[in-house]
Design a protein around this motif. Structure first.
Motif, short mmCIF file in Angstrom:
data_model
loop_
_atom_site.label_atom_id
_atom_site.label_comp_id
_atom_site.label_asym_id
_atom_site.label_seq_id
_atom_site.Cartn_x
_atom_site.Cartn_y
_atom_site.Cartn_z
N MET A 63 13.93 10.88 -10.56
CA MET A 63 12.88 9.89 -10.46
C MET A 63 11.56 10.55 -10.82
SD MET A 63 12.01 9.59 -6.43
CE MET A 63 11.17 10.97 -5.61
N LEU A 64 10.58 9.73 -11.09
CA LEU A 64 9.24 10.22 -11.40
C LEU A 64 8.28 9.58 -10.39
CD1 LEU A 64 7.43 11.81 -13.37
CD2 LEU A 64 7.17 9.69 -14.68
N PRO A 65 7.78 10.35 -9.42
CA PRO A 65 6.90 9.78 -8.41
C PRO A 65 5.65 9.17 -9.04
CG PRO A 65 7.60 11.99 -7.79
CD PRO A 65 8.02 11.79 -9.22
N GLU A 66 5.23 8.06 -8.50
CA GLU A 66 4.01 7.40 -8.97
C GLU A 66 2.85 7.89 -8.10
OE1 GLU A 66 1.68 5.28 -11.44
OE2 GLU A 66 3.86 5.41 -11.66
N LEU A 67 1.98 8.67 -8.70
CA LEU A 67 0.89 9.31 -7.97
C LEU A 67 -0.43 8.58 -8.19
CD1 LEU A 67 1.73 13.03 -8.87
CD2 LEU A 67 2.59 11.68 -6.94
N GLY A 68 -1.32 8.74 -7.24
CA GLY A 68 -2.69 8.26 -7.40
C GLY A 68 -2.86 6.75 -7.36
N ALA A 69 -1.89 6.04 -6.80
CA ALA A 69 -2.01 4.58 -6.70
C ALA A 69 -2.87 4.21 -5.50
CB ALA A 69 -0.63 3.95 -6.57
N THR A 70 -3.47 3.05 -5.58
CA THR A 70 -4.19 2.47 -4.44
C THR A 70 -3.32 1.35 -3.89
OG1 THR A 70 -6.35 2.97 -5.42
CG2 THR A 70 -6.27 1.29 -3.69
N VAL A 71 -2.93 1.49 -2.61
CA VAL A 71 -2.01 0.52 -2.00
C VAL A 71 -2.66 -0.03 -0.74
CG1 VAL A 71 0.33 0.13 -1.15
CG2 VAL A 71 -0.08 1.91 -2.88
N MET A 72 -2.62 -1.33 -0.58
CA MET A 72 -3.18 -1.94 0.61
C MET A 72 -2.36 -3.16 1.04
SD MET A 72 -6.55 -4.02 -0.72
CE MET A 72 -7.18 -2.60 -1.63
N LEU A 73 -2.43 -3.43 2.33
CA LEU A 73 -1.82 -4.63 2.90
C LEU A 73 -2.95 -5.57 3.26
CD1 LEU A 73 1.06 -5.67 3.79
CD2 LEU A 73 0.40 -4.97 6.09
N ARG A 74 -2.90 -6.80 2.72
CA ARG A 74 -3.99 -7.75 2.95
C ARG A 74 -3.48 -8.93 3.78
NH1 ARG A 74 -8.68 -8.09 0.34
NH2 ARG A 74 -7.90 -6.92 -1.47
N GLY A 75 -4.20 -9.20 4.89
CA GLY A 75 -3.81 -10.30 5.75
C GLY A 75 -4.37 -11.62 5.27
N GLN A 76 -3.85 -12.71 5.82
CA GLN A 76 -4.28 -14.04 5.39
C GLN A 76 -5.73 -14.30 5.76
OE1 GLN A 76 -1.29 -15.84 8.19
NE2 GLN A 76 -2.90 -17.34 8.51
N ASN A 77 -6.26 -13.54 6.74
CA ASN A 77 -7.67 -13.71 7.12
C ASN A 77 -8.59 -12.81 6.31
OD1 ASN A 77 -7.07 -11.20 8.13
ND2 ASN A 77 -7.67 -11.64 10.25
N GLY A 78 -8.03 -12.11 5.31
CA GLY A 78 -8.83 -11.25 4.44
C GLY A 78 -8.93 -9.81 4.88
N GLN A 79 -8.47 -9.51 6.10
CA GLN A 79 -8.53 -8.12 6.57
C GLN A 79 -7.55 -7.28 5.76
OE1 GLN A 79 -7.66 -7.68 10.73
NE2 GLN A 79 -8.60 -5.65 10.86
N GLN A 80 -7.97 -6.07 5.39
CA GLN A 80 -7.10 -5.22 4.59
C GLN A 80 -6.85 -3.88 5.29
OE1 GLN A 80 -9.45 -4.76 0.92
NE2 GLN A 80 -9.69 -2.59 1.40
N PHE A 81 -5.66 -3.34 5.04
CA PHE A 81 -5.25 -2.08 5.64
C PHE A 81 -4.76 -1.17 4.51
CE2 PHE A 81 -4.47 -5.63 8.49
CZ PHE A 81 -5.13 -5.23 9.65
N ASP A 82 -5.47 -0.07 4.30
CA ASP A 82 -5.12 0.84 3.22
C ASP A 82 -3.99 1.77 3.62
OD1 ASP A 82 -7.15 -0.26 1.68
OD2 ASP A 82 -8.64 1.21 2.37
N LEU A 83 -3.10 2.04 2.69
CA LEU A 83 -2.06 3.04 2.89
C LEU A 83 -2.58 4.38 2.39
CD1 LEU A 83 -0.48 0.28 2.99
CD2 LEU A 83 1.52 1.58 2.21
N THR A 84 -2.15 5.45 3.03
CA THR A 84 -2.61 6.80 2.71
C THR A 84 -1.57 7.52 1.85
OG1 THR A 84 -3.80 6.92 4.81
CG2 THR A 84 -3.40 8.99 3.65
N GLU A 85 -2.02 8.10 0.74
CA GLU A 85 -1.08 8.81 -0.12
C GLU A 85 -0.70 10.14 0.52
OE1 GLU A 85 -0.49 10.16 -4.80
OE2 GLU A 85 -2.45 9.42 -4.10
N LYS A 86 0.61 10.35 0.67
CA LYS A 86 1.12 11.59 1.24
C LYS A 86 1.49 12.59 0.15
CE LYS A 86 5.02 13.32 4.01
NZ LYS A 86 6.26 12.93 4.74
N GLY A 87 1.90 12.09 -1.00
CA GLY A 87 2.38 12.94 -2.08
C GLY A 87 3.81 12.58 -2.45
N ASP A 88 4.23 12.97 -3.64
CA ASP A 88 5.58 12.68 -4.12
C ASP A 88 5.87 11.18 -4.17
OD1 ASP A 88 6.55 15.11 -4.85
OD2 ASP A 88 7.47 15.55 -2.92
N GLY A 89 4.84 10.38 -4.40
CA GLY A 89 5.05 8.95 -4.51
C GLY A 89 5.20 8.24 -3.19
#
Length: 381
Positions: A63-89
């Protein structure tokens, strides 16, 4: 993620099983499918989202890890929660969020491509009612029991195994090139107690409504055959129970069928796998599944003494012995200097050590096969 990749490679492998070799010229870009996989816990447990790309069959990497992505979970009320990159995708999520809301997962790659999930409704997974193991003539069966409800009828289980790993021959001695002599090992140099950890390769599913009162009784998680390395001394398994939406079951069933059945020309062609992730820019194709809910966990220990006789023997170490001819003091540097041969047992004349009976490092050093670091969770009793 590896399972998804296996299905993709299985498709190519099946096509490559014809009598006449055929090497299709497929552009590398067409093989760059984005793979998304994860179950995000809603009550604060650290959980992972994995992003990777498929690779050409000729590649040495799986596999080829996907690095440097911005990932977030967005709630229906607009609140967002960012995921933290650990490494290796791998992207970490560790938040306690409102389970009454719905959410979408949003992914922005370094290339600028955007992806989003379908609407995610958190599932409050029921507790694990019981967990343990059974010993029979074939080995040990680890199980859990639970009870579904109207909100959580379908379950997915994953697990992580950890076990004590010992070398065939144990020694407390080490040759020290600084002093050109053999001495006792320090605590940090010990190599007779190690720990191996592996994550589950299996897809374990069950629908509770198939049973009376939706009670799933002693669902088998893993079977350990007699004599298996995992119970050479003490074994631990962390079982994670995850409620999944009924509409997501088909994805996991297809994936389970394909990963288990691929292997011969008589196996069914792998089904097309989609999932609940889609691209917003119609560029890179994407497959995968993301779920949201409460992860319930239970740790189970198994001791060798409790399932004896176990009779663990690893044939690759059958030739491991302590040599009959000792290495005397003047020979230490010559014999022990490169580390492949090690001092195993002392040769005494009266109360004085005058030499050592040697063995090979591969027979005495568990760090060649596992980690000497004791896991934080580990309990001895």
């Amino acid at each position: 993620m590896g399972r998804v990749l296996l299905v993709f490679l299985g498709i190519m492998g099946f096509l490559g099983s014809c009598r006449t070799p055929y090497d299709p010229e497929i552009p590398a870009t067409e093989l760059q499918i984005l793979v998304v996989e994860g179950y995000l816990d809603t009550e604060g447990k650290t959980s992972e989202l994995k992003l990777s790309r498929t690779v050409p069959l000729s590649s040495e990497a799986s596999m080829l890890p996907e690095l440097g992505a911005t990932v977030m979970l967005r709630g229906q009320n607009g609140q967002q929660f960012d995921l933290t990159e650990k490494g290796d995708g791998i992207y970490l999520f560790e938040r306690n969020i409102d389970e009454s809301q719905t959410y979408v997962l949003e992914i922005l790659l370094r290339s600028g491509e955007r992806f989003t999930s379908e609407e995610l409704k958190p599932i409050v997974t029921p507790e694990i009612l019981d967990g343990g193991y059974l010993r029979d003539e074939d080995g040990v069966e680890v199980f859990v029991s639970t009870q579904g409800n109207a909100e959580a009828d379908d379950f997915l289980w994953t697990y992580e195994e950890t076990w004590i790993y010992r070398p065939r021959i144990r020694t407390t001695w080490i040759y020290d090139p600084q002093i050109r002599d053999v001495r006792l090992r320090t605590e940090g140099e010990q190599n007779s107690l190690c720990f191996k950890t592996e994550t589950s390769p299996d897809i374990i599913l069950e629908t509770s409504s198939r049973f009376q009162d939706q009670v799933v009784f002693q669902r088998t998680i893993v079977e350990i055959p007699v004599g298996d390395e995992r119970i050479m001394e003490r074994y631990s398994i962390l079982v994670s129970q995850k409620g999944i939406a009924s509409k997501d079951v088909q994805f996991w069933e297809i994936l389970k069928k394909n990963t288990e059945d691929i292997g011969s020309i008589f196996s069914p062609l792998p089904s097309l796998i989609g999932g609940n992730i889609k691209g917003l820019d119609n560029q890179t194709p994407v497959i995968g599944q993301v779920s949201l809910g409460v992860i319930r966990q239970k740790r189970i220990y198994v001791n060798r003494n409790d399932v004896a006789p176990w009779n663990y023997i690893d044939p690759q170490f059958n030739d491991c012995v302590i040599a009959e001819n000792p290495v005397m003091i003047p020979e230490y540097t010559t014999v022990f200097g490169n580390g492949s041969i090690v001092p195993a047992r002392e040769l005494m004349v009266g109360t004085t050590i005058v030499g050592f009976f040697p063995s090979s490092r591969r027979c005495t050093d568990c760090t060649l096969y596992a980690s000497p670091v004791r896991p934080e969770f580990w309990e001895d009793n």
